[in-house]
Design a protein around this motif. Structure first.
Motif, PDB file in Angstrom:
ATOM      1  N   VAL A   1       0.822  -1.211   0.000  1.00 39.96           N
ATOM      2  CA  VAL A   1       0.000   0.000   0.000  1.00 39.96           C
ATOM      3  C   VAL A   1       0.853   1.257   0.000  1.00 39.96           C
ATOM      4  O   VAL A   1       0.394   2.319  -0.397  1.00 39.96           O
ATOM      5  N   PHE A   2       2.104   1.194   0.453  1.00 40.37           N
ATOM      6  CA  PHE A   2       2.922   2.399   0.421  1.00 40.37           C
ATOM      7  C   PHE A   2       4.286   2.203  -0.246  1.00 40.37           C
ATOM      8  O   PHE A   2       5.071   3.129  -0.340  1.00 40.37           O
ATOM      9  N   GLU A   3       4.557   0.975  -0.697  1.00 34.49           N
ATOM     10  CA  GLU A   3       5.826   0.745  -1.387  1.00 34.49           C
ATOM     11  C   GLU A   3       5.712  -0.419  -2.363  1.00 34.49           C
ATOM     12  O   GLU A   3       5.119  -1.450  -2.054  1.00 34.49           O
ATOM     13  N   ASN A   4       6.266  -0.233  -3.534  1.00 34.80           N
ATOM     14  CA  ASN A   4       6.369  -1.313  -4.512  1.00 34.80           C
ATOM     15  C   ASN A   4       7.643  -2.090  -4.188  1.00 34.80           C
ATOM     16  O   ASN A   4       8.744  -1.620  -4.455  1.00 34.80           O
ATOM     17  N   PHE A   5       7.485  -3.288  -3.607  1.00 37.32           N
ATOM     18  CA  PHE A   5       8.647  -3.991  -3.067  1.00 37.32           C
ATOM     19  C   PHE A   5       8.592  -5.477  -3.393  1.00 37.32           C
ATOM     20  O   PHE A   5       7.531  -6.098  -3.372  1.00 37.32           O
ATOM     21  N   ASN A   6       9.763  -6.036  -3.668  1.00 36.78           N
ATOM     22  CA  ASN A   6       9.881  -7.458  -3.969  1.00 36.78           C
ATOM     23  C   ASN A   6      11.030  -8.035  -3.134  1.00 36.78           C
ATOM     24  O   ASN A   6      12.183  -7.636  -3.287  1.00 36.78           O
ATOM     25  N   SER A   7      10.713  -8.977  -2.254  1.00 37.35           N
ATOM     26  CA  SER A   7      11.722  -9.539  -1.337  1.00 37.35           C
ATOM     27  C   SER A   7      12.870 -10.207  -2.083  1.00 37.35           C
ATOM     28  O   SER A   7      14.035 -10.061  -1.703  1.00 37.35           O
ATOM     29  N   TYR A   8      12.551 -10.954  -3.134  1.00 34.67           N
ATOM     30  CA  TYR A   8      13.583 -11.705  -3.849  1.00 34.67           C
ATOM     31  C   TYR A   8      14.555 -10.758  -4.570  1.00 34.67           C
ATOM     32  O   TYR A   8      15.772 -10.985  -4.578  1.00 34.67           O
ATOM     33  N   GLU A   9      14.011  -9.696  -5.147  1.00 37.82           N
ATOM     34  CA  GLU A   9      14.863  -8.701  -5.798  1.00 37.82           C
ATOM     35  C   GLU A   9      15.752  -8.013  -4.757  1.00 37.82           C
ATOM     36  O   GLU A   9      16.933  -7.742  -5.002  1.00 37.82           O
ATOM     37  N   ASN A  10      15.160  -7.728  -3.576  1.00 43.37           N
ATOM     38  CA  ASN A  10      15.914  -7.080  -2.512  1.00 43.37           C
ATOM     39  C   ASN A  10      17.080  -7.954  -2.039  1.00 43.37           C
ATOM     40  O   ASN A  10      18.208  -7.469  -1.856  1.00 43.37           O
ATOM     41  N   ILE A  11      16.825  -9.234  -1.860  1.00 41.25           N
ATOM     42  CA  ILE A  11      17.881 -10.166  -1.432  1.00 41.25           C
ATOM     43  C   ILE A  11      18.987 -10.238  -2.477  1.00 41.25           C
ATOM     44  O   ILE A  11      20.180 -10.257  -2.145  1.00 41.25           O
ATOM     45  N   SER A  12      18.589 -10.235  -3.738  1.00 37.97           N
ATOM     46  CA  SER A  12      19.576 -10.253  -4.826  1.00 37.97           C
ATOM     47  C   SER A  12      20.447  -8.997  -4.793  1.00 37.97           C
ATOM     48  O   SER A  12      21.670  -9.062  -4.989  1.00 37.97           O
ATOM     49  N   ASN A  13      19.840  -7.857  -4.502  1.00 41.84           N
ATOM     50  CA  ASN A  13      20.580  -6.601  -4.427  1.00 41.84           C
ATOM     51  C   ASN A  13      21.540  -6.578  -3.235  1.00 41.84           C
ATOM     52  O   ASN A  13      22.661  -6.063  -3.336  1.00 41.84           O
ATOM     53  N   ILE A  14      21.090  -7.134  -2.106  1.00 42.04           N
ATOM     54  CA  ILE A  14      21.961  -7.203  -0.919  1.00 42.04           C
ATOM     55  C   ILE A  14      23.171  -8.084  -1.220  1.00 42.04           C
ATOM     56  O   ILE A  14      24.312  -7.755  -0.869  1.00 42.04           O
ATOM     57  N   LYS A  15      22.902  -9.197  -1.881  1.00 44.94           N
ATOM     58  CA  LYS A  15      23.979 -10.116  -2.245  1.00 44.94           C
ATOM     59  C   LYS A  15      24.995  -9.433  -3.141  1.00 44.94           C
ATOM     60  O   LYS A  15      26.220  -9.593  -2.977  1.00 44.94           O
ATOM     61  N   MET A  16      24.510  -8.642  -4.088  1.00 46.89           N
ATOM     62  CA  MET A  16      25.384  -7.905  -4.996  1.00 46.89           C
ATOM     63  C   MET A  16      26.190  -6.856  -4.222  1.00 46.89           C
ATOM     64  O   MET A  16      27.385  -6.664  -4.474  1.00 46.89           O
ATOM     65  N   PHE A  17      25.554  -6.185  -3.259  1.00 48.29           N
ATOM     66  CA  PHE A  17      26.250  -5.171  -2.461  1.00 48.29           C
ATOM     67  C   PHE A  17      27.400  -5.807  -1.670  1.00 48.29           C
ATOM     68  O   PHE A  17      28.511  -5.273  -1.642  1.00 48.29           O
ATOM     69  N   ILE A  18      27.140  -6.950  -1.038  1.00 46.32           N
ATOM     70  CA  ILE A  18      28.176  -7.646  -0.265  1.00 46.32           C
ATOM     71  C   ILE A  18      29.352  -8.015  -1.157  1.00 46.32           C
ATOM     72  O   ILE A  18      30.517  -7.868  -0.782  1.00 46.32           O
ATOM     73  N   LYS A  19      29.029  -8.485  -2.359  1.00 45.56           N
ATOM     74  CA  LYS A  19      30.083  -8.898  -3.301  1.00 45.56           C
ATOM     75  C   LYS A  19      30.947  -7.713  -3.738  1.00 45.56           C
ATOM     76  O   LYS A  19      32.173  -7.812  -3.847  1.00 45.56           O
ATOM     77  N   ASN A  20      30.300  -6.563  -3.981  1.00 43.07           N
ATOM     78  CA  ASN A  20      31.005  -5.393  -4.507  1.00 43.07           C
ATOM     79  C   ASN A  20      31.708  -4.564  -3.436  1.00 43.07           C
ATOM     80  O   ASN A  20      32.685  -3.884  -3.728  1.00 43.07           O
ATOM     81  N   CYS A  21      31.188  -4.604  -2.237  1.00 39.94           N
ATOM     82  CA  CYS A  21      31.761  -3.774  -1.171  1.00 39.94           C
ATOM     83  C   CYS A  21      33.083  -4.383  -0.691  1.00 39.94           C
ATOM     84  O   CYS A  21      33.137  -5.544  -0.286  1.00 39.94           O
ATOM     85  N   LYS A  22      34.132  -3.575  -0.698  1.00 37.12           N
ATOM     86  CA  LYS A  22      35.461  -4.074  -0.342  1.00 37.12           C
ATOM     87  C   LYS A  22      35.783  -3.898   1.143  1.00 37.12           C
ATOM     88  O   LYS A  22      36.861  -4.279   1.595  1.00 37.12           O
TER      89      LYS A  22
END
Length: 393
Positions: A227-248
């Motif tokens: 109702v207040f955010e267009n959100f997808n848990s699976y996409e979010n988890i994928s983005n977190i995984k990418m952040f961990i990989k890229n962050c040094k």
């Protein structure tokens, strides 16, 4: 019907005693979120004008649960209706006492019928059905109902997504920040004050991690947020995984504290497996944020505003077009963007973190600028004379 039995006789007796002190100018505060020490101080500092009550649901042996007898009867009668699926959804969302336990709740008389008193609660009153029943019986005028902001994000979203009812039933809505709107008035929030007092020495704590990524409650089906955010848990988890990989920099994941709050909520073990990280790099310990140099948020969390007030380094990753923001919310994102604390995606955020030679030096420069001080005043302000604010209610 749910049979309500007293769970805590001493707490019940406390309410009966407090009721004896109710007078014309009394303010009854329910589940205020102040510490016990501060409740005692404010009670006597106000000469018993402020009278503090516990959460009324906590008085009884059983919380109001869904006993499906009546709703099942309604569904059985209406089973041939074309709108049966919609009816089931409405009955499931509707507070159970409206259908099952109203008579039992209506018999309880916990609060004085003095209509000259004011009643204060925050926006979490919604899940205390006993409080709702008791207050509805008092037939209070609008000017007697005082509602405070429960979490930092409550005014950030459009009123038709969050807090529409609160805006309608109260004359004043007390906020965490200072806004130039007639209905909103700043009042030092107990939650923010207690958080600050408990954690104000965080800078002295040893930092074991450079980056702490804070996750929201992740569920298999994200119904409660659409109702207040267009959100997808699976996409979010994928983005977190990418952040961990890229962050040094050395990074730890901080998960949502209430592990079973939502049906279908992904467990820490499941999340760790999805992110493919070791057990030592994921924690549910709330103190982990004070052991990290910078906090990464990807949603407008109450913790974000608590840490803003405390001066803890943070950035927010967020796409504005995915959120049903109010005017205040849009201004909030602009204010963050202006001082480079808002990032549109995980890639740009990780690149920014990687380029920082010293997080501490960057943050000291950031929080010393005028815009940052304005940010605190607008969204997470504590008044040095908070007790006078509360006594004047």
């Amino acid at each position: 019907s749910v049979k309500l039995k007293i769970k805590n006789p001493l707490r019940f007796l406390y309410i009966k005693i407090i009721n004896l002190f109710i007078r014309k100018n009394s303010v009854l505060l329910f589940a205020s979120r102040f510490s016990k020490k501060r409740i005692i101080f404010l009670t006597f500092r106000s000469f018993l004008k402020l009278l503090f009550y516990p959460k009324l649901n906590s008085l009884f042996d059983e919380e109001i649960k869904i006993i499906p007898n009546n709703r099942n009867r309604i569904i059985k009668i209406s089973k041939l209706s074309k709108n049966i699926d919609l009816l089931k959804l409405v009955l499931n969302i509707m507070p159970s006492f409206y259908l099952e336990s109203f008579k039992e709740l209506d018999k309880i008389n916990l609060i004085s019928n003095n209509k000259d008193v004011k009643v204060y609660t925050d926006t979490c009153y919604i899940d205390d059905e006993i409080f709702n029943t008791q207050i509805s019986k008092k037939n209070l005028k609008q000017k007697k109902i005082l509602i405070g902001q429960h979490g930092g994000n409550f005014l950030i979203y459009d009123k038709y997504a969050l807090s529409s009812h609160e805006n309608d039933i109260c004359k004043k809505f007390f906020t965490w920040g200072c806004f130039n709107q007639k209905k909103f008035k700043h009042l030092t929030p107990p939650r923010l004050l207690e958080y600050f007092e408990k954690n104000k020495n965080f800078l002295n704590k040893k930092k074991n991690f450079e980056v702490c990524y804070v996750t929201r409650p992740l569920v298999e089906s994200e119904f409660q947020s659409f109702v207040f955010e267009n959100f997808n848990s699976y996409e979010n988890i994928s983005n977190i995984k990418m952040f961990i990989k890229n962050c040094k920099k050395k990074t730890i994941i901080k998960t949502y504290p209430e592990t079973n709050r939502y049906p279908g909520q992904i467990t820490d073990k499941q999340l760790r497996k999805k992110l493919n990280i070791s057990k030592s790099l994921l924690s549910n310990d709330k103190n982990i944020i004070f052991q990290s140099e910078i906090i990464i948020f990807d949603y407008v969390s109450t913790m974000l505003f608590e840490n803003l007030n405390l001066g803890i380094p943070f950035i927010l990753i967020l796409k504005k077009e995915n959120h049903y923001f109010s005017k205040i919310g849009l201004n909030f994102t602009k204010d963050l963007d202006r001082i480079n604390l808002l990032f549109r995606d995980h890639n740009s955020a990780s690149e920014f973190i990687n380029r920082l030679p010293s997080i501490k030096e960057w943050w000291n420069k950031r929080k010393s600028i005028v815009e940052f001080k304005k940010l605190i005043r607008k969204y997470a302000k504590l008044s040095p004379s908070y007790e006078k604010q509360w006594i004047r209610l």
